[in-house]
Design a protein around this motif. Sequence first.
Motif, PDB file in Angstrom:
ATOM      1  N   ALA A  55       6.823  50.070  33.963  1.00 41.63           N
ATOM      2  CA  ALA A  55       5.586  49.723  34.671  1.00 41.63           C
ATOM      3  C   ALA A  55       4.418  50.564  34.175  1.00 41.63           C
ATOM      4  O   ALA A  55       3.306  50.054  33.963  1.00 41.63           O
ATOM      5  N   VAL A  56       4.654  51.850  34.011  1.00 44.78           N
ATOM      6  CA  VAL A  56       3.600  52.734  33.484  1.00 44.78           C
ATOM      7  C   VAL A  56       3.234  52.325  32.063  1.00 44.78           C
ATOM      8  O   VAL A  56       2.052  52.277  31.697  1.00 44.78           O
ATOM      9  N   ILE A  67       7.473  42.901  26.998  1.00 48.04           N
ATOM     10  CA  ILE A  67       8.385  43.358  28.044  1.00 48.04           C
ATOM     11  C   ILE A  67       8.502  42.348  29.189  1.00 48.04           C
ATOM     12  O   ILE A  67       9.606  42.102  29.703  1.00 48.04           O
ATOM     13  N   ALA A  68       7.394  41.742  29.595  1.00 45.14           N
ATOM     14  CA  ALA A  68       7.407  40.833  30.738  1.00 45.14           C
ATOM     15  C   ALA A  68       8.396  39.662  30.577  1.00 45.14           C
ATOM     16  O   ALA A  68       9.129  39.344  31.523  1.00 45.14           O
ATOM     17  N   PRO A  69       8.457  38.996  29.407  1.00 44.84           N
ATOM     18  CA  PRO A  69       9.436  37.899  29.272  1.00 44.84           C
ATOM     19  C   PRO A  69      10.883  38.361  29.427  1.00 44.84           C
ATOM     20  O   PRO A  69      11.709  37.644  30.008  1.00 44.84           O
ATOM     21  N   THR A 111       3.825  47.728  38.953  1.00 42.48           N
ATOM     22  CA  THR A 111       2.788  47.111  38.124  1.00 42.48           C
ATOM     23  C   THR A 111       1.725  46.440  38.977  1.00 42.48           C
ATOM     24  O   THR A 111       0.518  46.574  38.717  1.00 42.48           O
ATOM     25  N   THR A 112       2.138  45.722  40.019  1.00 40.90           N
ATOM     26  CA  THR A 112       1.195  45.054  40.919  1.00 40.90           C
ATOM     27  C   THR A 112       0.286  46.062  41.600  1.00 40.90           C
ATOM     28  O   THR A 112      -0.928  45.835  41.736  1.00 40.90           O
ATOM     29  N   PHE A 162      -0.627  50.531  28.556  1.00 41.27           N
ATOM     30  CA  PHE A 162      -0.641  49.982  27.190  1.00 41.27           C
ATOM     31  C   PHE A 162      -0.441  48.474  27.281  1.00 41.27           C
ATOM     32  O   PHE A 162       0.678  47.966  27.056  1.00 41.27           O
ATOM     33  N   PRO A 163      -1.491  47.736  27.666  1.00 41.69           N
ATOM     34  CA  PRO A 163      -1.395  46.293  27.952  1.00 41.69           C
ATOM     35  C   PRO A 163      -0.686  45.455  26.895  1.00 41.69           C
ATOM     36  O   PRO A 163       0.041  44.519  27.266  1.00 41.69           O
TER      37      PRO A 163
END
Length: 253
Positions: free
Chosen positions: A79-80, A92-94, A138-139, A85-86
């Motif tokens: 999450a950090v 990572i999200a998928p 993250t949210t 680091f967008p």
Amino acid sequence: MHIWKKIAKYAAVTLFWVGLWWIASLLVGKEVLLPSPLVTGQKLLSLARDSSFWLSCAWSLLRIVAGLFIGVTAGIILAVLTAFFPPSRTFIAPLLTVIRSTPVASFIVLALVWIGRGLVPSFAASLMVLPVIWNSVTTAIDGADPSLLEMMQVFSFTPLKRLRAFYLPTVLPSFAAGFQTSLGLAWKAGVAAEVLSTPRAAIGTSLYASKVYLQTPELFAWTITVILLSLLLENAFSALCGKWIHAGRRNDA
């Protein structure tokens, strides 16, 4: 007085459902299909007299709690990483979506091929926890007030001071909610993994053996044990989460 009312409420609800269970067992009339609460209670007391019962409970708790904290730690780190680091979120999200969408039984079967069966419950528990914690943290970070971030930059807050004064109070409530959700997921996934992997000294292994040998009262006794331990974990960590939130608010003040 409030505590006694709460105890009376829980006692009434418990008696109601135990009464329904007792009536259903009388109607069924076959212990192998539905044992009565009395028979199940006697079997649970019998199991509790054996040291192997407590050893199985201890090892199951150890495996599942270890998996829980591995998943929590990995979720916070990811999450950090994705928050600060967008570009990393694209990759990572998928992966986390796949983990969240895939049935836990699939991961358990794969883990039986990859790792030793004693590690499978921890692996399954950590995988179920990881996406929940990542999403919660993250949210919370994404919803942080940008004006406060700008103010901290103006006043040259150190990274540690930003963490204590801003990020912790912002993230802790969302993290606590995600953590409580993760408790149930970790416990269910861990016990399910024990049923399939049958490690030594495990609640899931005893559940599986009870089912194979049609020892239904013992199966019910172990199921009640799972429920009681789950409630114990939830209450213990709920109190811990409450302390975290209180600490975060105190730091915010």
